[in-house]
Write an enzyme that holds these catalytic residues in place. Structure first.
Site, short mmCIF file in Angstrom:
data_model
loop_
_atom_site.label_atom_id
_atom_site.label_comp_id
_atom_site.label_asym_id
_atom_site.label_seq_id
_atom_site.Cartn_x
_atom_site.Cartn_y
_atom_site.Cartn_z
N GLU A 84 -2.84 -17.96 -31.09
CA GLU A 84 -1.57 -17.32 -31.43
C GLU A 84 -1.61 -16.55 -32.74
O GLU A 84 -0.68 -15.80 -33.04
CB GLU A 84 -0.46 -18.38 -31.49
CG GLU A 84 -0.11 -18.94 -30.10
CD GLU A 84 0.97 -19.99 -30.13
OE1 GLU A 84 1.16 -20.61 -31.20
OE2 GLU A 84 1.59 -20.21 -29.09
N GLU A 115 -16.02 -35.75 -24.96
CA GLU A 115 -15.57 -36.14 -26.30
C GLU A 115 -16.47 -37.19 -26.94
O GLU A 115 -16.38 -37.45 -28.14
CB GLU A 115 -14.14 -36.68 -26.24
CG GLU A 115 -14.00 -38.01 -25.55
CD GLU A 115 -12.56 -38.53 -25.61
OE1 GLU A 115 -12.38 -39.68 -26.04
OE2 GLU A 115 -11.63 -37.78 -25.25
#
Length: 305
Positions: A84, A115
């Site tokens: 963004e 992960e």
């Protein structure tokens, strides 16, 4: 006792122990009451967040980058905030980067075991060529995600500044970074579902890190985004409107100023408010490090001296 039993994010929440007996309105109320605790958790870390903002802005001024790294929800939030920045602040895509364990596939579905691989975290960071100019923010609600620990460990090896965002304290992540941000939001409504309060708190902090740093490096004037690149009709209209409003000029004059600056809104604002020509406006901006307010003050002083 398993390590998970010591994690605040994995604890049972007494407020929601009978959530499965509530109607929809009851569920909404319980969730809202718990979400209200997020603001206090973020406020408790405001000094650490402010230090991180200052460091990120400093690295931006030197040409450095901000790199987020996380797994699952934490990784997605980092990628979201990074993505963004270009449309909001007209930054190049490489200025703020998000790494997620498992790569782009993990944005929409789980990647088994991703992960748990610290070596992959280190390798992903190496692929970016991170150096001492950069800031690396590891995000892990548990504070112990191996992928994230691998990222911050490698970041420290290459001299980058490190920040850790977790929802537990103490944490392995907090022990490894230069700045620890511990968002103690308490047990989740659904035990261990850190996309809830932990995710909300993390999003608030990421908003503040990038917005705060962008303000400090001059991407705004007051609360208006002014580092626009008028590459389409919508942005050209927005640029003229901002110049009319902040520069207190009519549309014809706004058009003239933008033409003289090659569409550069910052320089046009300095021209309009300080009453100087384009060259003087550019010099003032360079001297003020891109800060419009400082450039206006300098240009105004220059006229009167």
């Amino acid at each position: 006792m398993p390590l998970e039993d010591h994690l605040l994010t994995e604890s049972r929440n007494p407020a929601s122990e009978r959530i499965d007996t509530l109607d929809a309105l009851g569920i909404v109320r319980v969730m809202n009451e718990e979400d209200a605790k997020v603001i206090a958790a973020v406020r408790a870390e405001e000094r650490a967040i402010a230090r991180a903002v200052e460091l990120i802005a400093d690295r931006f001024r030197r040409g450095g980058r901000l790199v987020y790294a996380g797994a699952g929800t934490s990784g997605r939030l980092g990628v979201l905030d990074a993505s963004e920045c270009p449309p909001t602040f007209s930054t190049p895509p490489e200025m703020v980067v998000g790494l997620i364990a498992g790569g782009p596939t993990a944005l929409t579905r789980a990647v088994e075991g991703a992960e748990d691989d610290p070596e992959r975290g280190a390798a992903d960071l190496d692929a970016l060529g991170v150096s001492a100019q950069d800031v690396v923010v590891g995000i892990a609600s548990s504070g112990r995600t191996p992928y994230v620990l691998g990222v911050v460990d490698r970041a420290r090896e290459v001299g980058a500044t490190t920040v850790g965002i977790a929802c537990n304290r103490p944490s392995l992540l907090g022990d490894r970074v230069d700045i620890e941000i511990a968002l103690l939001v308490g047990p989740e409504i659904i035990a261990g579902s850190t996309r809830l309060k932990s995710g909300t708190a993390t999003k608030l902090v990421l908003n503040t890190l990038t917005t705060g740093a962008m303000v400090l490096i001059g991407k705004t004037f007051g609360n208006r985004m002014i580092d626009l690149q008028p590459t389409n009709q919508k942005l050209r209209i927005r640029t003229r409107r901002i110049l009319r409003e902040l520069g207190e000029v009519d549309d014809d004059r706004a058009g003239e100023l933008l033409e003289q600056t090659g569409g550069h809104l910052k320089a046009a604002l300095v021209m309009a408010i300080a009453g100087v020509d384009a060259e003087a406006a550019r010099r003032a901006l360079d001297g003020a490090g891109g800060q419009v307010r400082g450039a206006i003050e300098a240009a105004t002083r220059g006229k009167s001296s």
